[in-house]
Design an enzyme around this catalytic site. Structure first.
Site, PDB file in Angstrom:
ATOM      1  N   HIS A 101       0.871  -1.175   0.000  1.00 25.61           N
ATOM      2  CA  HIS A 101       0.000   0.000   0.000  1.00 25.61           C
ATOM      3  C   HIS A 101       0.908   1.227   0.000  1.00 25.61           C
ATOM      4  O   HIS A 101       1.990   1.190   0.586  1.00 25.61           O
ATOM      5  CB  HIS A 101      -0.844   0.104   1.274  1.00 25.61           C
ATOM      6  CG  HIS A 101      -1.768  -1.033   1.553  1.00 25.61           C
ATOM      7  ND1 HIS A 101      -1.369  -2.187   2.157  1.00 25.61           N
ATOM      8  CD2 HIS A 101      -3.100  -1.173   1.335  1.00 25.61           C
ATOM      9  CE1 HIS A 101      -2.404  -2.997   2.294  1.00 25.61           C
ATOM     10  NE2 HIS A 101      -3.473  -2.417   1.798  1.00 25.61           N
ATOM     11  N   ASP A 104       2.137   2.041   3.449  1.00 26.91           N
ATOM     12  CA  ASP A 104       3.064   1.095   4.093  1.00 26.91           C
ATOM     13  C   ASP A 104       4.500   1.553   3.903  1.00 26.91           C
ATOM     14  O   ASP A 104       5.333   1.409   4.786  1.00 26.91           O
ATOM     15  CB  ASP A 104       3.019  -0.301   3.447  1.00 26.91           C
ATOM     16  CG  ASP A 104       1.666  -0.937   3.441  1.00 26.91           C
ATOM     17  OD1 ASP A 104       0.868  -0.608   4.322  1.00 26.91           O
ATOM     18  OD2 ASP A 104       1.422  -1.781   2.549  1.00 26.91           O
ATOM     19  N   GLU A 268      -9.051 -13.706  -1.628  1.00 23.13           N
ATOM     20  CA  GLU A 268      -8.304 -14.024  -0.403  1.00 23.13           C
ATOM     21  C   GLU A 268      -9.037 -15.127   0.345  1.00 23.13           C
ATOM     22  O   GLU A 268     -10.249 -15.013   0.608  1.00 23.13           O
ATOM     23  CB  GLU A 268      -8.181 -12.757   0.447  1.00 23.13           C
ATOM     24  CG  GLU A 268      -7.432 -12.981   1.756  1.00 23.13           C
ATOM     25  CD  GLU A 268      -7.008 -11.675   2.416  1.00 23.13           C
ATOM     26  OE1 GLU A 268      -6.624 -10.729   1.684  1.00 23.13           O
ATOM     27  OE2 GLU A 268      -7.076 -11.599   3.642  1.00 23.13           O
ATOM     28  N   HIS A 271     -11.081 -14.211   3.373  1.00 22.08           N
ATOM     29  CA  HIS A 271     -12.266 -13.412   3.040  1.00 22.08           C
ATOM     30  C   HIS A 271     -13.385 -14.310   2.520  1.00 22.08           C
ATOM     31  O   HIS A 271     -14.561 -14.088   2.830  1.00 22.08           O
ATOM     32  CB  HIS A 271     -11.933 -12.354   1.986  1.00 22.08           C
ATOM     33  CG  HIS A 271     -10.940 -11.331   2.449  1.00 22.08           C
ATOM     34  ND1 HIS A 271     -10.529 -10.296   1.664  1.00 22.08           N
ATOM     35  CD2 HIS A 271     -10.280 -11.198   3.623  1.00 22.08           C
ATOM     36  CE1 HIS A 271      -9.658  -9.547   2.329  1.00 22.08           C
ATOM     37  NE2 HIS A 271      -9.485 -10.089   3.521  1.00 22.08           N
ATOM     38  N   ASP A 307     -10.849 -11.954  10.364  1.00 24.22           N
ATOM     39  CA  ASP A 307      -9.799 -12.096   9.361  1.00 24.22           C
ATOM     40  C   ASP A 307      -8.462 -12.258  10.079  1.00 24.22           C
ATOM     41  O   ASP A 307      -7.725 -11.296  10.260  1.00 24.22           O
ATOM     42  CB  ASP A 307      -9.817 -10.812   8.508  1.00 24.22           C
ATOM     43  CG  ASP A 307      -9.065 -10.952   7.202  1.00 24.22           C
ATOM     44  OD1 ASP A 307      -8.693 -12.085   6.844  1.00 24.22           O
ATOM     45  OD2 ASP A 307      -8.864  -9.923   6.532  1.00 24.22           O
ATOM     46  N   ASP A 309      -5.852 -13.803   9.060  1.00 24.49           N
ATOM     47  CA  ASP A 309      -4.705 -13.680   8.139  1.00 24.49           C
ATOM     48  C   ASP A 309      -3.558 -14.615   8.498  1.00 24.49           C
ATOM     49  O   ASP A 309      -2.399 -14.183   8.549  1.00 24.49           O
ATOM     50  CB  ASP A 309      -4.172 -12.230   8.136  1.00 24.49           C
ATOM     51  CG  ASP A 309      -5.030 -11.287   7.313  1.00 24.49           C
ATOM     52  OD1 ASP A 309      -5.847 -11.761   6.495  1.00 24.49           O
ATOM     53  OD2 ASP A 309      -4.871 -10.061   7.481  1.00 24.49           O
ATOM     54  N   ASP A 339      -0.819 -12.539   2.012  1.00 25.30           N
ATOM     55  CA  ASP A 339      -1.452 -11.499   2.828  1.00 25.30           C
ATOM     56  C   ASP A 339      -1.691 -12.139   4.201  1.00 25.30           C
ATOM     57  O   ASP A 339      -2.814 -12.465   4.569  1.00 25.30           O
ATOM     58  CB  ASP A 339      -2.760 -11.033   2.174  1.00 25.30           C
ATOM     59  CG  ASP A 339      -3.303  -9.771   2.824  1.00 25.30           C
ATOM     60  OD1 ASP A 339      -2.751  -9.378   3.867  1.00 25.30           O
ATOM     61  OD2 ASP A 339      -4.272  -9.198   2.304  1.00 25.30           O
TER      62      ASP A 339
END
Ligand code: XLS
Ligand code: NI
Ligand code: NI
Length: 436
Positions: A101, A104, A268, A271, A307, A309, A339
């Protein structure tokens, strides 16, 4: 960069007999599976946000991650230092791609102009490191969810000034992605949704989101960016309902607003499961529409409904993913972006290696198993035979549009009670397990 913050040698493939935790047991970048080597099949990417910026905090406690290279400041020197450490990590791990991003890599300043200038300064370092190492940007994106200005959303904000700000931010993020030779650009609608319908004009918000994406498509043409646009579905969190909630919802939105030619989906795993689907389901929905672009490779926790991750460790799941990826002929612009973050308890830098090695080995096994299942052919043959009544006779007439209700009534009267055969789910599950 002289200083080595990891004290880890380059991670090598040592084979399945190896007991070295800092070695690949299954991922052998140059090994041919079918017509392609593993690294070309899998196209792994490391997520900058989790690897370099995630402090491993949770709603009840502060961050625990040790980052000896990071002085904790918002200085450009510190941002550049992170970039160099990140590329050192990619080199040691042997991963060719990364994703980021805008926020980031460089901190936000007091004005947009200043923020953009800071971004440019760090992008110069990213470019240098890309040239030095040959690593590539799989996709870039903009954080339209962290700053308080996006409290009501970005492209779907009730505030037109916020829409404008978000547009300016995405314009810049697309430009730096282009400058870095990015293969794609992702839109994840972090706060594009609502917390309550009591204060929400859903129709208007969706129209605005579509306008925003059309502007992005126009800008893409204008700057000559050839990369692929992706939408990343997620059903909820941080909002109660996100407009990009799953693959089917995204495809419907893209079709309704005449955007489908310009976007593919970045799916993802965590998700999909939050949306109440298997990853296999969402991948199939996207692939059927010719819109499966890329994968955010992670997994959720069976007992936590958010989430989380986590890094993928489930061979059954990676097998299912790779079956679909192989069936569509492999990735083109996309890849497998981790991710994913370590657990809060895994706070040492070396844990970044353990986490990624595990994810890569799990996908390497998924790839090998999926390839073997396809070579064997029994599974595909079973599915083909299951539908054989459609290949000739009345089935063929229906599929070709040669039969209507009247013809079918005549046929059913004549033919009598249809005879079904078993779906053999358990037999097929056993067949998959033969390969695992
Ligand atoms: C958050 C999303 C995010 C996107 C990029 O849940 O997965 O990380 O991948 O904005
Ligand atoms: Ni993601
Ligand atoms: Ni996510």
């Amino acid at each position: 960069m002289k200083q080595d913050f990891f004290n880890v040698d380059n991670i090598a493939y040592e084979g399945s007999e190896s007991k070295n935790p800092l070695a690949f047991k299954h991922y052998d970048a140059g090994e041919k599976i079918g017509g392609k080597v593993m690294e070309e099949h899998l196209r792994f990417a490391v997520a900058y946000w989790h690897t370099m910026r995630n402090p491993l905090s949770d709603p009840f406690g502060v961050g625990t991650a040790q980052m000896p290279w990071d002085d904790g400041s918002d200085s450009i020197d510190n941002a550049r230092q992170r970039v160099r450490v990140f590329f050192q990590f990619l080199e040691k791990l042997g991963v060719d791609y990364y994703c980021f991003h805008d926020r980031d890599v460089a901190p936000e300043a007091d004005s947009l102009a200043e923020t953009n200038a800071q971004l440019d300064a760090v992008v110069a370092t990213l470019k240098e490191e890309q040239e030095r190492t040959g690593k590539r940007l799989l996709w870039g994106t903009a954080s339209l969810f962290t700053h308080p200005r996006y409290v009501h959303g970005a492209a779907t904000s009730c505030n037109a000034d916020v829409f404008a700000y978000a547009a300016a931010q995405v314009k810049k993020a697309m430009e730096i992605t282009h400058e870095l030779g990015g293969l794609g650009y992702t839109f994840w609608g972090g706060r594009e949704g609502y917390s309550t319908l009591l204060n929400t004009d859903m129709r208007r918000e969706l129209d605005h989101l579509a306008k925003f994406l059309h502007m992005a498509v126009d800008w893409k043409k204008q700057i000559g960016f050839q990369g692929q646009f992706y939408i990343e579905p997620k059903p909820m969190e941080p909002t109660t309902h996100q407009y990009d909630s799953d693959a089917a919802a995204c495809l419907n939105f893209l079709r309704e607003y005449d955007l489908l030619d310009h976007f593919k989906l970045n799916l993802e795993t965590n998700h999909a499961t939050l949306a109440g689907h298997t990853m296999q389901h969402d991948l199939t929905v996207a692939a059927n529409a010719g819109a499966l672009g890329s994968v955010d490779a992670n997994t959720g926790d069976l007992f936590l409904g958010w989430d989380t991750d986590q890094f993928p460790t489930d061979i059954y799941q990676t097998t299912q993913i790779m079956l679909i990826v192989l069936e569509m002929g492999g990735f083109t612009t996309g890849g497998l972006n981790f991710d994913a973050k370590r657990r809060r308890e895994s706070f040492e830098p070396v844990d970044l290696f353990h986490a990624h090695i595990g994810g890569m080995d799990t996908f390497a096994r998924g790839l090998k198993i999926a390839h073997a299942i396809r070579e064997d052919g029994r599974l595909a043959e079973f599915v083909k035979r299951r539908y054989q009544s459609w290949d000739s006779g009345i089935g063929d007439a229906i599929e070709s549009g040669l039969a209507g209700f009247e013809d079918l009534e005549g046929y059913a009267l004549e033919n009598g009670e249809p005879v079904n055969v078993s779906g053999r789910q358990e037999m097929l599950e056993n067949l998959i397990n033969e390969f695992i």
